[in-house]
Design an enzyme around this catalytic site. Structure first.
Site, PDB file in Angstrom:
ATOM      1  N   SER A 111       0.913  -1.212   0.096  1.00  0.00           N
ATOM      2  CA  SER A 111      -0.234   0.084   0.248  1.00  0.00           C
ATOM      3  C   SER A 111       1.279   1.342   0.333  1.00  0.00           C
ATOM      4  CB  SER A 111      -0.987   0.331   1.570  1.00  0.00           C
ATOM      5  OG  SER A 111      -1.654   1.234   1.137  1.00  0.00           O
ATOM      6  N   TYR A 134      -2.161   6.019  -4.681  1.00  0.00           N
ATOM      7  CA  TYR A 134      -3.782   7.123  -4.853  1.00  0.00           C
ATOM      8  C   TYR A 134      -3.114   8.295  -5.804  1.00  0.00           C
ATOM      9  CZ  TYR A 134      -5.011   4.702  -0.553  1.00  0.00           C
ATOM     10  OH  TYR A 134      -4.987   4.088   0.174  1.00  0.00           O
ATOM     11  N   THR A 160      -5.324   3.363  -7.427  1.00  0.00           N
ATOM     12  CA  THR A 160      -6.109   3.478  -7.026  1.00  0.00           C
ATOM     13  C   THR A 160      -7.611   4.931  -6.871  1.00  0.00           C
ATOM     14  OG1 THR A 160      -6.142   1.779  -4.676  1.00  0.00           O
ATOM     15  CG2 THR A 160      -7.666   3.049  -4.659  1.00  0.00           C
ATOM     16  N   LYS A 258      -7.857  -0.331  -9.933  1.00  0.00           N
ATOM     17  CA  LYS A 258      -9.194  -0.031  -8.602  1.00  0.00           C
ATOM     18  C   LYS A 258     -10.128   0.317  -8.228  1.00  0.00           C
ATOM     19  CE  LYS A 258      -7.637  -1.469  -3.742  1.00  0.00           C
ATOM     20  NZ  LYS A 258      -8.125  -1.427  -3.239  1.00  0.00           N
ATOM     21  N   HIS A 282     -13.637  -1.393  -2.400  1.00  0.00           N
ATOM     22  CA  HIS A 282     -12.565  -0.184  -1.215  1.00  0.00           C
ATOM     23  C   HIS A 282     -13.332  -1.187  -0.165  1.00  0.00           C
ATOM     24  CE1 HIS A 282      -9.059   2.550  -0.860  1.00  0.00           C
ATOM     25  NE2 HIS A 282      -8.956   1.989   0.103  1.00  0.00           N
TER      26      HIS A 282
HETATM   27  C1  LIG Z   1      -7.548  -2.251   7.338  1.00  0.00           C
HETATM   28  C2  LIG Z   1      -7.499  -1.320   5.603  1.00  0.00           C
HETATM   29  C3  LIG Z   1      -6.967  -0.934   4.960  1.00  0.00           C
HETATM   30  C4  LIG Z   1      -6.934  -0.723   3.653  1.00  0.00           C
HETATM   31  N1  LIG Z   1      -6.422   0.125   2.946  1.00  0.00           N
HETATM   32  C5  LIG Z   1      -5.693   0.313   1.265  1.00  0.00           C
HETATM   33  C6  LIG Z   1      -4.979   1.045   1.157  1.00  0.00           C
HETATM   34  O1  LIG Z   1      -4.171   1.288   1.638  1.00  0.00           O
HETATM   35  N2  LIG Z   1      -4.767   1.041  -0.454  1.00  0.00           N
HETATM   36  C7  LIG Z   1      -6.112   0.594  -1.105  1.00  0.00           C
HETATM   37  O2  LIG Z   1      -6.224   1.049  -2.105  1.00  0.00           O
HETATM   38  N3  LIG Z   1      -7.078  -0.121  -0.543  1.00  0.00           N
HETATM   39  C8  LIG Z   1      -6.959   0.385   0.278  1.00  0.00           C
HETATM   40  N4  LIG Z   1      -7.548  -0.795   1.232  1.00  0.00           N
HETATM   41  C9  LIG Z   1      -8.864  -1.390   0.571  1.00  0.00           C
HETATM   42  C10 LIG Z   1      -8.210  -3.057   0.083  1.00  0.00           C
HETATM   43  O3  LIG Z   1      -7.595  -3.055  -0.751  1.00  0.00           O
HETATM   44  C11 LIG Z   1      -9.741  -3.149  -0.269  1.00  0.00           C
HETATM   45  O4  LIG Z   1     -10.249  -3.021  -1.371  1.00  0.00           O
HETATM   46  C12 LIG Z   1     -10.658  -4.575   0.934  1.00  0.00           C
HETATM   47  O5  LIG Z   1     -10.529  -4.795   1.391  1.00  0.00           O
HETATM   48  C13 LIG Z   1     -11.281  -5.651  -0.184  1.00  0.00           C
HETATM   49  O6  LIG Z   1     -12.225  -5.580   0.932  1.00  0.00           O
HETATM   50  P1  LIG Z   1     -12.417  -6.986   1.487  1.00  0.00           P
HETATM   51  O7  LIG Z   1     -11.529  -6.736   3.510  1.00  0.00           O
HETATM   52  O8  LIG Z   1     -13.719  -7.346   1.900  1.00  0.00           O
HETATM   53  O9  LIG Z   1     -11.270  -8.321   1.373  1.00  0.00           O
HETATM   54  C14 LIG Z   1      -8.058  -1.213   2.787  1.00  0.00           C
HETATM   55  C15 LIG Z   1      -8.522  -2.441   3.688  1.00  0.00           C
HETATM   56  C16 LIG Z   1      -8.957  -2.850   5.238  1.00  0.00           C
HETATM   57  C17 LIG Z   1      -9.871  -3.327   5.457  1.00  0.00           C
END
Ligand SMILES: Cc1cc2nc3c(=O)[nH]c(=O)nc-3n(C[C@H](O)[C@H](O)[C@H](O)COP(=O)(O)O)c2cc1C
Length: 384
Positions: A111, A134, A160, A258, A282
């Protein structure tokens, strides 16, 4: 299901263990979604609604769960999604996560707001991760990060686009993680005090806790509120498809866009020259009230599946879910919370076990569906 876990197996098991291990605010940061969390709940519930068609007596003795994800060989159609601050959930968490991914033979995504930077991951694991970015207002920061990713050998950029502004995640305010002044700081300290194992392993021995990719640009990376202010100021609500075209010129590797939920956006993404689209809301952390990602997959796949690779994330909790998504048109899925729960609960070994279980579930489901390869997983295996 009993409360006593000898050997964690399912995603729910790891989630429960993560809850016991992590300070409350960190557990809720992973667990939570935006606003009333309707979309987050729908992501999971809608997967359950799809029914598979069982087929028998078809010689399933030669099953192969492997596939190719954006040109990279993978042992199964699964990659680890970018999760900010994973390095706060386990000691140098991104390195441990990337090691498990390497052992399992699947891609790991670092990330933008990870704790361990891509250089640390690459050096420790010997494999360059996918890199998530991002759009930030300051394009020089973007260019600098792209250069670093290229130098570290990252072949795939996960870009993203559903973060023009940050979603409202109420838990982070309620529990004192963000804001709250002195009260917030005391609340965090108290929550850390109730988790001494984490405090020693990660809190003390997992330093530095700053954001590895933004170390040079965030005024005080050790201060979460300062970081939040920086990110809020840097999220760029003026981004358009032109910026994606600009990005396409800057980055010579693969681009996975994304946060695409609609067929028209998916078509625009293809026009902008990306290599894949990731159907994602997300994990329900941005626009609450939007549909589940699985319910949008077939639309997007039928709109652009011939021209580009289609991926999905949100709500994948088992190998059965992976099989359903592939049958509905995904080349692969990304998992977010599940890998972080497994990592938080049992570190690298826990995540490695979790990924092995996921692969076993995929293989068993394939056998009972009567198929041998990923190509055999087609929409006719799903009930209408
Ligand atoms: C704690 C947390 C932090 C996240 N941080 C990012 C991030 O930094 N960048 C990003 O593109 N998506 C981020 N996401 C989204 C995840 O990449 C992903 O889209 C999402 O967790 C998928 O759903 P799931 O948790 O049900 O598998 C984050 C999700 C969570 C739960």
């Amino acid at each position: 299901m009993g409360k006593f876990i000898v050997t964690p197996v399912s995603t729910t098991d790891y989630r429960r263990l993560a809850e016991k291990r992590l300070p409350r605010f960190l557990y809720e940061y992973i667990d939570g979604g935006a606003n009333e969390q309707d979309t987050m709940a729908a992501n999971i519930a809608d997967f359950r609604r799809y029914r598979l068609k069982q087929h028998v007596l078809r010689d399933v003795g030669d099953r192969d769960t492997s596939t190719t994800l954006l040109g990279q060989a993978s042992s199964m159609p699964v990659a680890l999604a970018p999760v900010g601050m994973a390095g706060m959930m386990a000691r140098r968490g991104e390195v441990q996560g990337a090691r498990s991914a390497r052992t399992a033979g699947v891609p790991f995504t670092a990330s933008t707001v990870g704790i361990c930077p891509i250089e640390e991951i690459q050096a420790a694991v010997g494999v360059a991760p996918w890199f998530q970015l991002y759009m930030l207002r300051d394009r020089d920061i973007i260019l600098g990060l792209l250069e670093r990713a290229q130098a570290a050998g990252c072949g795939t950029l996960v870009f993203t686009v559903d973060l023009a502004v940050a979603g409202m995640r109420h838990a982070d305010t309620r529990n004192g993680m963000l804001g709250g002044g002195l009260k917030g700081s005391l609340a965090k300290l108290w929550q850390i005090g109730t988790r001494p194992a984490w405090a020693i392993d990660v809190g003390l021995r997992g330093k530095p806790h700053n954001f590895g990719h933004l170390r040079d640009v965030v005024p005080d990376p050790n201060d979460l509120n300062a970081y939040k202010a920086f990110i809020d100021a840097q999220f760029d609500p003026t981004v358009t498809w032109k910026d994606i075209a600009w990005l396409r010129e800057q980055w010579h590797g693969k681009i996975l866009l994304k946060g695409i939920m609609e067929a028209d956006d998916a078509r625009a993404a293809v026009e902008a020259g990306v290599d894949g689209v990731l159907v994602s809301n997300h994990g329900g952390r941005q626009l609450d009230g939007v549909s589940s990602s699985i319910s949008k997959l077939a639309d997007v796949a039928s709109a652009v599946g011939e021209q580009t690779e289609v991926y999905l994330d949100g709500g994948v909790r088992s190998g059965i879910d992976v099989v359903k998504a592939v049958a509905l048109g995904a080349t692969g899925v990304l998992i977010g919370r599940p890998w972080v729960w497994a990592l938080a609960a049992r570190g690298e070994a826990g995540l490695t076990d979790y990924l092995a279980t996921l692969q076993k579930e995929i293989s068993i489901a394939m056998a009972l569906l009567g198929v041998n390869t990923m190509e055999d997983l087609t929409p006719d295996l799903i009930e209408d």
